[in-house]
Design a protein around this motif. Sequence first.
Motif: not given
Length: 809
Positions: A707, A710, A720, A806
């Motif tokens: 990501a 995150d 994201s 996330i």
Amino acid sequence: MKKNLEYFFFFLLIVGYPSLLLNAQNGRSKKLFDDQWKFNKTDVANGEKENLNDAGWRVVDLPHDWSIEDITNPSPNDTVQGPFLKSSIGATATGYTVGGVAWYRKHFTLNTSSLTKNYILFDGVYMNSDVWINEHHLGNHPYGYTAFSYDITPYLKPAGSQNIIAVRVRNEGKNSRWYSGSGIYRHVWLTTTSPVHVQQWGVFISTPNLSKDAATVRIATNLITDANTTPVQVKTYIKDANGKTIASAESAITANDTNNGSIQNIQITKPHLWSTDAPYLYKAVTEIWKGGKRVDQVVNNFGIRSIEFSAAKGFLLNGQKTVLRGGCMHHDNGPLGAAAIDRAEVRRVQLLKSFGYNAVRTSHNPPSEQFLNACDSLGILVIDEAFDQWERPKNPQDYHLYFDNWWKKDIDAMVLRDRNHPSVIFWSIGNEINERVDSSGLAIAKKLSNEVRSLDATRPVTEAICDFWDHPGYKWDTTARAFALLDVGGYNYKWQQYEKDHALHPQRIMMGTESFPGEAYENWKQVEQHPWVIGDFVWTAMDYMGETGIGHTELDSLKTFAMPWPWFNAYCGDIDLIGGKKPQSYYRDIVWKLKTIAMLVHAPEPEGHKEVVSYWGWPDEYPTWNFSEPQSKPLLVHVYTHYPLVRLQLNGKTIAEKAVADTSITATFSVNYQPGELKAIGIKDGKAVDSITLQTTGTPKKIRLTADRDHISANKYDLSFVTAEVLDENDHVIPDATIPVHFSISGKGKIVATGNANPSDMQSFHTPARTTFRGRCLVIVRPEMQAGSITLKAEAKGLASNNLVITTK
């Protein structure tokens, strides 16, 4: 601490920058008006009527772009892939996407009184919008790229009663040379104020005098007043980045002040100067007081900086010579379409910065407010561009139909909205205008330039001039008349003219407003050698939708300007559509001296054929040493470097040493392929000083999810961006992997788009699956409006899956 700063930074970008959301106690309430719009992708008869039954309409949140959505009801003979229609009227220009006519409606109540004023502001609607409030037509706005507002006060229902705002959007015919998107694709704001208040964009902040020890901040404030206006006080407070008030001023506006404005000059000691390396931002808090009460308050961010331009010294930022490492950029966000979601706008600017750019040209229209906010905060200089055409068309239904009646309103909207952004250093009045050197065009350029300067005389006016769109009798030397009207001359693809034109016009300041990727070195040598050439802007910094495949290659000859179906992506950028690094970017790293050595290997050419590269393209070479065996002929290896000599080794054995050509910073080798390690070594003064290695990878084994962040805000304007990569057993990305990947998600978020960098892989952007291209693809995750966690899972047949968590806060 880093995570908390990240949340705070994004919060500012969404709700506090440049105008804070203020409560009624301050006399002003400004709030996003994006939620819960009803949407119908058809032209509804009497769509503005209050008694219209819209219960069956789809509910959408803004920003919204309907052209990126899947086509759901095609005709029997249509060829459709996701949002792409083979019979699209825009065809290659708009990437085979479609526009049309659609309606938006929003039901809302307001607790207002007769003592308030209410305005609705649209930052951008593409295009030709008509707006009604409670069946009253507020107006039409043709241009799809400028902000506009309406006073809705006279037409509102009593407090607590339901109001209905309706917007009809018409993206009809052939009206764009690139993907425009369709709909209310930027933010909408609702502002409630007292009758006496600051005008829309009514605060103008400039820094006419500054040094390292002191700066003068000039603040001009224009007000809307009422018939009962008594003397009004304008109080301004300057706050530093920590929120501490460091200076202030107060002035009065009396009944005799016919312009209803004030000018304040505020002294700042030891100012923090805004620059590309240290983009320090102050806040100006403007308060309006009447009868001992605060009746309005607005907040604007600004930077203290100076800009100077001359043929002798070039461009000086805060007195320091600065060359513009620039790129042109269209406004779409790839798989998200044109929707100007805050985090997507910030990410594009972050990508520019990470790839070494310090400047961007917003081709060929003013960008979103969020994009400029990010340029301010991250330190990217901006050419803010107005138009792609004036009176003469480039497409039958483009802006030329409205130019005569609307140019002044749209110029005003651009300059007034954007003139407090320290990142903006140029106003561009046009791009490759048909009539640029005709008497009519010269008259228009003079009008546009004068209008810009009447609103902001602190920045230079430019225009991008080329020798395309030619007409009988046109010669380059006739452009002198057009350049004479500008403060800085913009040259599209004409670096060969710099020295010739300088000999004729030694005071002219020049910059490359567009250039070909393959001429990066030639353009940059001009910048390095001549102070009057202040920078270069490549076409383009990043891939965009539309102008399909103008960056393509073909065998033996170029047969077309743009590639046909199923291409949808221009494929001419340094950065690909999902944010990855393309081959020309490795070369540009060396040109700009950001890196010292790079190596790319050309794909094998079929026997008896030779590759031909389009003007905006790049040879079919990549940083990979993955090829099938055996190869019928040696592979072409290019090593880009400023070192005078390069040694090439394969599996530890030296193949050859080659001198680097001064004219191309390139050493070229011919290598018989063997799997293993290919290593290029830079040699200086007989010593090996630097190297780069390409490694043959193994077979696909697993997926890695990474990501960009995150930890994100529990806010729908945050996102994201997650990259999925196919890895071998040693965790190396497999650069030739083409593997379908399926995504699933649980928790406090959802998948809003998927994509890859393949310019001809037409798929829906809204399915939770994507085939990797050069080993990678992208999935975009949007959080819900509550804290928690999101778990994203990626799976592919025969590979180990991967989960990514996330966190939202």
